[in-house]
Design a protein around this motif. Sequence first.
Motif, PDB file in Angstrom:
ATOM      1  N   GLN A 221       0.828  -1.208   0.000  1.00  0.00           N
ATOM      2  CA  GLN A 221       0.000   0.000   0.000  1.00  0.00           C
ATOM      3  C   GLN A 221       0.865   1.263   0.000  1.00  0.00           C
TER       4      GLN A 221
ATOM      5  N   ARG B  76       2.277   1.834  -3.469  1.00  0.00           N
ATOM      6  CA  ARG B  76       1.249   2.334  -4.388  1.00  0.00           C
ATOM      7  C   ARG B  76       0.926   3.802  -4.104  1.00  0.00           C
ATOM      8  N   LEU B  77       0.845   4.151  -2.809  1.00  0.00           N
ATOM      9  CA  LEU B  77       0.583   5.548  -2.447  1.00  0.00           C
ATOM     10  C   LEU B  77       1.728   6.451  -2.883  1.00  0.00           C
TER      11      LEU B  77
END
Length: 230
Positions: free
Chosen positions: A41, A44-45
């Motif tokens: 995550q 991806r951020l």
Amino acid sequence: MTNEELILERLDRIEAQLAPISHTASGISELREDLIPLSGQAFRLLSRELEDVESGFQLEDLLTLLKRTLRSVKHIIFSLEQLENIVDFVTTIEPLLKSAVPQVINYLDDLEQKGVLRIINATLDVRAKVASAYTAEDVDQIGDGAVALLGLTKKLSDPQSVEFLEKLAGLPSKVDLADAKPIGPFGMLGALSSKEARQGLGVLMQLTKAMGSLKNGGNSTRADQSEPIA
């Protein structure tokens, strides 16, 4: 103790020593399993955030910034030194400000109570009205006229002029218009028999002589030298 027993005893000791390592490895494995989803995550951020600045940021810009920073080290050091001087200055004047600011506030409050600030505000409004009604050339002409009036006021501040104007201002209270009657030439000759009329005629002659200087712009010498008209 037989060899088999010694071997088993050593194996037990080794197993006891490896037990903490096994627990640590198990904890690391659990931590890795927990971090793998979070790291995915986070990547991806980070990718989405970097996409926003991709058009305005290049690696060459970072290198340029680094080089300029290295070249400006002396300037940065100088700026930091000046910042220290500013901090020292603020620290020095802070006690003065603590005592001066309340005094300034009290002074402004006193001006507000006396109406001085309202007068200043009204003066600003007057300036705005003058600016809207007159051009810059008009204001220059008004300024020239004001300077001329100041010069005239300076002349009127002469003690003799002040005394003359004070006496002249007292004349209306001594004039009785109800007693004024039309007279002819012989009546004028009869009126000259009084002392006040003769004194008034003398004052009128002095004023007439002084008014003669108006012909030459206030130069009384040239007026005296000019010949009278027959």
